[in-house]
Design a protein around this motif. Structure first.
Motif, PDB file in Angstrom:
ATOM      1  N   LEU A 172      14.738 -11.987  56.555  1.00 47.29           N
ATOM      2  CA  LEU A 172      15.784 -11.149  57.149  1.00 47.29           C
ATOM      3  C   LEU A 172      15.291 -10.494  58.434  1.00 47.29           C
ATOM      4  O   LEU A 172      16.026 -10.417  59.431  1.00 47.29           O
ATOM      5  N   THR A 173      14.052 -10.014  58.429  1.00 47.60           N
ATOM      6  CA  THR A 173      13.473  -9.442  59.647  1.00 47.60           C
ATOM      7  C   THR A 173      13.413 -10.494  60.745  1.00 47.60           C
ATOM      8  O   THR A 173      13.748 -10.230  61.915  1.00 47.60           O
ATOM      9  N   LEU A 174      12.993 -11.709  60.387  1.00 47.62           N
ATOM     10  CA  LEU A 174      12.918 -12.800  61.351  1.00 47.62           C
ATOM     11  C   LEU A 174      14.285 -13.103  61.946  1.00 47.62           C
ATOM     12  O   LEU A 174      14.418 -13.296  63.170  1.00 47.62           O
ATOM     13  N   MET A 175      15.332 -13.140  61.122  1.00 50.56           N
ATOM     14  CA  MET A 175      16.670 -13.452  61.627  1.00 50.56           C
ATOM     15  C   MET A 175      17.160 -12.386  62.594  1.00 50.56           C
ATOM     16  O   MET A 175      17.814 -12.704  63.599  1.00 50.56           O
ATOM     17  N   ARG A 176      16.841 -11.133  62.322  1.00 48.07           N
ATOM     18  CA  ARG A 176      17.236 -10.073  63.264  1.00 48.07           C
ATOM     19  C   ARG A 176      16.504 -10.215  64.594  1.00 48.07           C
ATOM     20  O   ARG A 176      17.085 -10.053  65.668  1.00 48.07           O
ATOM     21  N   GLU A 177      15.214 -10.544  64.533  1.00 46.61           N
ATOM     22  CA  GLU A 177      14.439 -10.714  65.759  1.00 46.61           C
ATOM     23  C   GLU A 177      14.973 -11.873  66.596  1.00 46.61           C
ATOM     24  O   GLU A 177      15.131 -11.764  67.820  1.00 46.61           O
ATOM     25  N   LEU A 178      15.276 -12.997  65.917  1.00 45.39           N
ATOM     26  CA  LEU A 178      15.757 -14.176  66.633  1.00 45.39           C
ATOM     27  C   LEU A 178      17.165 -13.958  67.186  1.00 45.39           C
ATOM     28  O   LEU A 178      17.511 -14.494  68.244  1.00 45.39           O
ATOM     29  N   ARG A 179      17.973 -13.179  66.495  1.00 49.45           N
ATOM     30  CA  ARG A 179      19.307 -12.863  67.019  1.00 49.45           C
ATOM     31  C   ARG A 179      19.192 -12.117  68.343  1.00 49.45           C
ATOM     32  O   ARG A 179      19.906 -12.408  69.305  1.00 49.45           O
ATOM     33  N   ARG A 180      18.259 -11.153  68.397  1.00 53.70           N
ATOM     34  CA  ARG A 180      18.070 -10.424  69.655  1.00 53.70           C
ATOM     35  C   ARG A 180      17.519 -11.327  70.748  1.00 53.70           C
ATOM     36  O   ARG A 180      17.926 -11.249  71.906  1.00 53.70           O
ATOM     37  N   GLU A 181      16.580 -12.206  70.368  1.00 54.55           N
ATOM     38  CA  GLU A 181      15.937 -13.060  71.373  1.00 54.55           C
ATOM     39  C   GLU A 181      16.887 -14.094  71.944  1.00 54.55           C
ATOM     40  O   GLU A 181      16.896 -14.351  73.150  1.00 54.55           O
ATOM     41  N   PHE A 182      17.699 -14.717  71.089  1.00 54.14           N
ATOM     42  CA  PHE A 182      18.553 -15.813  71.526  1.00 54.14           C
ATOM     43  C   PHE A 182      20.020 -15.404  71.686  1.00 54.14           C
ATOM     44  O   PHE A 182      20.847 -16.229  72.076  1.00 54.14           O
ATOM     45  N   ASN A 183      20.358 -14.132  71.357  1.00 59.60           N
ATOM     46  CA  ASN A 183      21.733 -13.632  71.434  1.00 59.60           C
ATOM     47  C   ASN A 183      22.691 -14.513  70.633  1.00 59.60           C
ATOM     48  O   ASN A 183      23.819 -14.801  71.047  1.00 59.60           O
ATOM     49  N   THR A 184      22.227 -14.954  69.485  1.00 57.05           N
ATOM     50  CA  THR A 184      23.030 -15.806  68.617  1.00 57.05           C
ATOM     51  C   THR A 184      23.936 -14.951  67.731  1.00 57.05           C
ATOM     52  O   THR A 184      23.511 -13.928  67.203  1.00 57.05           O
ATOM     53  N   SER A 185      25.167 -15.380  67.558  1.00 56.78           N
ATOM     54  CA  SER A 185      26.075 -14.728  66.621  1.00 56.78           C
ATOM     55  C   SER A 185      25.831 -15.306  65.232  1.00 56.78           C
ATOM     56  O   SER A 185      25.702 -16.524  65.075  1.00 56.78           O
ATOM     57  N   ILE A 186      25.752 -14.435  64.222  1.00 59.67           N
ATOM     58  CA  ILE A 186      25.418 -14.875  62.868  1.00 59.67           C
ATOM     59  C   ILE A 186      26.582 -14.576  61.916  1.00 59.67           C
ATOM     60  O   ILE A 186      27.061 -13.448  61.858  1.00 59.67           O
ATOM     61  N   LEU A 187      27.013 -15.608  61.207  1.00 61.09           N
ATOM     62  CA  LEU A 187      27.945 -15.452  60.099  1.00 61.09           C
ATOM     63  C   LEU A 187      27.118 -15.623  58.832  1.00 61.09           C
ATOM     64  O   LEU A 187      26.672 -16.725  58.514  1.00 61.09           O
ATOM     65  N   MET A 188      26.859 -14.512  58.129  1.00 58.21           N
ATOM     66  CA  MET A 188      26.010 -14.545  56.938  1.00 58.21           C
ATOM     67  C   MET A 188      26.870 -14.454  55.684  1.00 58.21           C
ATOM     68  O   MET A 188      27.737 -13.588  55.577  1.00 58.21           O
ATOM     69  N   ILE A 189      26.594 -15.344  54.743  1.00 55.61           N
ATOM     70  CA  ILE A 189      27.331 -15.401  53.490  1.00 55.61           C
ATOM     71  C   ILE A 189      26.401 -14.976  52.367  1.00 55.61           C
ATOM     72  O   ILE A 189      25.303 -15.524  52.218  1.00 55.61           O
ATOM     73  N   THR A 190      26.817 -13.976  51.593  1.00 52.97           N
ATOM     74  CA  THR A 190      25.955 -13.464  50.540  1.00 52.97           C
ATOM     75  C   THR A 190      26.766 -12.706  49.505  1.00 52.97           C
ATOM     76  O   THR A 190      27.868 -12.236  49.791  1.00 52.97           O
ATOM     77  N   HIS A 191      26.212 -12.621  48.274  1.00 47.84           N
ATOM     78  CA  HIS A 191      26.795 -11.742  47.263  1.00 47.84           C
ATOM     79  C   HIS A 191      25.923 -10.515  47.060  1.00 47.84           C
ATOM     80  O   HIS A 191      26.240  -9.666  46.227  1.00 47.84           O
ATOM     81  N   ASP A 192      24.830 -10.403  47.817  1.00 46.78           N
ATOM     82  CA  ASP A 192      23.875  -9.298  47.677  1.00 46.78           C
ATOM     83  C   ASP A 192      24.251  -8.182  48.646  1.00 46.78           C
ATOM     84  O   ASP A 192      24.060  -8.309  49.860  1.00 46.78           O
ATOM     85  N   MET A 193      24.773  -7.083  48.124  1.00 45.15           N
ATOM     86  CA  MET A 193      25.223  -6.006  48.991  1.00 45.15           C
ATOM     87  C   MET A 193      24.059  -5.277  49.661  1.00 45.15           C
ATOM     88  O   MET A 193      24.231  -4.631  50.692  1.00 45.15           O
ATOM     89  N   GLY A 194      22.861  -5.373  49.099  1.00 46.64           N
ATOM     90  CA  GLY A 194      21.690  -4.842  49.781  1.00 46.64           C
ATOM     91  C   GLY A 194      21.399  -5.617  51.057  1.00 46.64           C
ATOM     92  O   GLY A 194      21.081  -5.032  52.100  1.00 46.64           O
ATOM     93  N   VAL A 195      21.514  -6.938  50.997  1.00 41.73           N
ATOM     94  CA  VAL A 195      21.337  -7.776  52.191  1.00 41.73           C
ATOM     95  C   VAL A 195      22.442  -7.487  53.206  1.00 41.73           C
ATOM     96  O   VAL A 195      22.197  -7.428  54.411  1.00 41.73           O
ATOM     97  N   VAL A 196      23.666  -7.292  52.726  1.00 41.27           N
ATOM     98  CA  VAL A 196      24.777  -6.956  53.619  1.00 41.27           C
ATOM     99  C   VAL A 196      24.471  -5.668  54.377  1.00 41.27           C
ATOM    100  O   VAL A 196      24.642  -5.585  55.601  1.00 41.27           O
TER     101      VAL A 196
END
Length: 562
Positions: A200-224
């Motif tokens: 999750l930390t990696l995905m946040r870092e890469l989103r900032r670096e590449f300005n990628t929009s993320i559609l995340m699918i999950t049932h874990d409200m902690g991850v949300v």
């Protein structure tokens, strides 16, 4: 001049999907609409069957045409309607403009191709004009996802990597062509809590670096809470609520949203107490003098010698001289990461695998007993596995599956067994008519209740629950955990409860043992371990648990905050 917000990268408008069934078309997605802005993370949250994954597959043009069809709507990626594209044009979009990460990386990677070959294949397909070679880009992407020894990993095969490493490879592959949209479908569900935190930390870092929009699918409200800028809650194929993450968590408008949030196990929710919460208020059974299970110096080593003809260095033990005991009506929570030896320990105490050391079940030593001598003792202990569907024979009715232990041990005649099965089904919250149906006709939570009923058939003193709720949605998980607590109160059951989820362990346990590398590194009462952990590894497990409160993650940079 008024400031105009940027155009959405992805705009889903009135998306409707039907399933082809023998009875005709059945609507499974109904009028789904949402926008995803540049550099934003939108989480689609909800239970299994709510339509989250179907939505993602529709966006990527991956719906199975024989069973599902888009009935109406639009899917606009940078203003272009994907539903109107040819198959060839869609192939260029997938990987080039939009990429997807699936839940289980092992099934997403080709087992007979090296990691490097798979990365380079995607790069050559979508970056034909790249100034660098495909191999150079592949290595740089592994470096971008913080993969250790990237040059060596390129030459390895998927089975040689851990689950966390394989998921890093999938993220590297997805981002290698700088897509505008990244869809992550339950990307951390199969991972341990510490590996999940890293991904999750990696995905946040890469989103900032590449300005990628993320559609995340999950049932874990902690991850949300940790990942989402905005949240869309899905139920039965519809979006029932959507908005800013802070608003959804602080002021949920729909009862279903409130139910999801209330069902999330929260680390620290049981601070100051010595035992799991009471469920029924039934009188607790008197405490017995003798433990149900006594384990002393338990060791398990897979294989004897490494090298040719049994020569060479001896294999290191998977479990190395661990000791513990469990009393009637008590739960020992066994927690740790994958590979720590938890499940191996659970199998050994039931004598399902060879071991050395001493294991006493109901006061009787089981080490060295033959299978014939073990059979009567097996009535004292039963096991509940992680995947209830894989634990049930699809060709046997539910009633036959529950009655099978009774048949094996020669208990009762056919009529008595039918009555016992009906009583067991009612005990776990199902109706007796479920006995005539088959496993595929039930939901995941119902199937796990069936497995619990089967485990109770022989009236055991001990149940080994191996990740028994890990595959369940959060609200279903809460109901199954309450059922297990209720049965413990009523029947005086002892549990060896194996999990990597610290919040679940805290809820269920009287005693806690933390495993790492085949050893117990810390053991004590629930209050002692969770309120005053003495080992750094225990503290790292607790720190990695996602907290279902987005306020704690706003403004997070590279470090995760609690």
């Amino acid at each position: 001049m008024p400031v105009t917000s940027p155009a959405p990268v992805l705009s889903v408008r009135n998306l409707t999907v039907d399933a082809r069934t023998p009875e005709g078309l059945k609507r499974i997605l109904d009028d789904v609409s949402f926008d995803l802005k540049p550099g934003e993370t939108l989480c689609l949250a909800g239970e299994s069957g709510s339509g989250k994954s179907v939505t993602s597959l529709a966006i990527m043009g991956l719906l199975p045409k024989t069973s599902l069809k888009v009935a109406s709507g639009q899917i606009l990626l940078s203003g272009r309607d994907l539903l109107g594209l040819s198959h060839r044009a869609l192939r260029q979009v997938r990987g080039g403009e939009a990429a997807m990460i699936f839940q289980e990386p092992m099934t997403s990677l080709n087992p007979v191709m090296t990691i490097g070959a798979q990365l380079e294949e995607a790069i050559r397909e979508h970056q034909k004009d790249a100034s660098e070679s495909a191999s150079s880009i592949a290595r740089s992407m592994l470096e971008a996802v913080h993969m250790t020894k990237p040059a060596e990993r390129l030459t390895q095969y998927p089975h040689e990597l851990s689950g966390g490493m394989r998921q890093r490879v999938m993220i590297a592959m997805a981002l290698s062509c700088r897509p505008k949209l990244l869809i992550a479908d339950e990307p951390t569900t199969a991972l341990d809590v510490t590996v999940q935190a890293q991904i999750l930390t990696l995905m946040r870092e890469l989103r900032r670096e590449f300005n990628t929009s993320i559609l995340m699918i999950t049932h874990d409200m902690g991850v949300v809470a940790e990942m989402a800028d905005r949240v869309a809650i899905m139920q039965r194929g519809r979006i029932v609520e959507q908005g800013d993450a802070l608003d959804i968590f602080d002021r949920p408008q729909q009862a279903y949203t409130r139910e999801l949030l209330a069902a999330v196990p929260r680390l620290g929710a049981h601070a100051g107490t010595d035992a799991p919460p009471r469920v029924t208020g039934a009188a607790l059974p008197p405490k017995a003098a003798a433990p149900v299970l006594e384990v002393r110096d338990l060791s398990i080593t897979y294989g004897v010698k490494a090298g040719w003809f049994g020569k060479g260095k001896a294999n290191a033990p998977t479990v190395d001289k661990i000791s513990f005991s469990i009393e009637p009506g008590q739960t020992l929570g066994l927690v740790g990461e994958s590979g720590s030896g938890k499940s191996t320990t659970g199998k050994a105490v039931l004598s399902l695998i060879p071991f050395t050391g001493s294991v006493k079940l109901a006061g009787q030593e089981i080490s060295g007993l033959s299978q014939t001598a073990l059979r009567p003792l097996r009535r004292a202990a039963q096991m509940i596995f992680q995947d209830p569907y894989a634990s049930l024979d699809p060709r046997m009715s539910v009633g036959a599956a529950i009655a099978e232990p009774l048949v094996i041990h020669g208990i009762g005649d056919a009529s008595e067994r039918r009555d016992r099965v009906a009583a067991l089904l009612k005990r776990v919250g199902l109706t007796p008519d479920a006995a005539s149906r088959y496993p595929h006709e039930f939901s995941g939570g119902q199937r796990q209740r069936i497995c619990i009923a089967r485990a109770l058939a022989l009236e055991p003193q001990l149940i080994v629950a191996d990740e028994s709720v890990a595959a369940l949605d959060v609200s279903v998980r809460a109901r199954v955990l309450d059922l297990m607590l209720e049965l413990q109160e009523q029947m005086g059951l002892a549990y060896l409860f194996i999990s990597h989820d610290m919040a679940v362990i805290e809820k269920m346990s009287h005693q806690v043992a933390v495993m790492r590398g085949g050893k117990i590194v810390e053991m004590g009462t629930r209050r002692a371990v969770f309120e005053n952990p003495g080992d750094d590894y225990t503290r790292s497990l607790m720190a990695a648990v996602p907290v279902p409160d987005p306020k704690l993650y706003r403004g997070v940079n590279k470090s995760r905050q609690r």
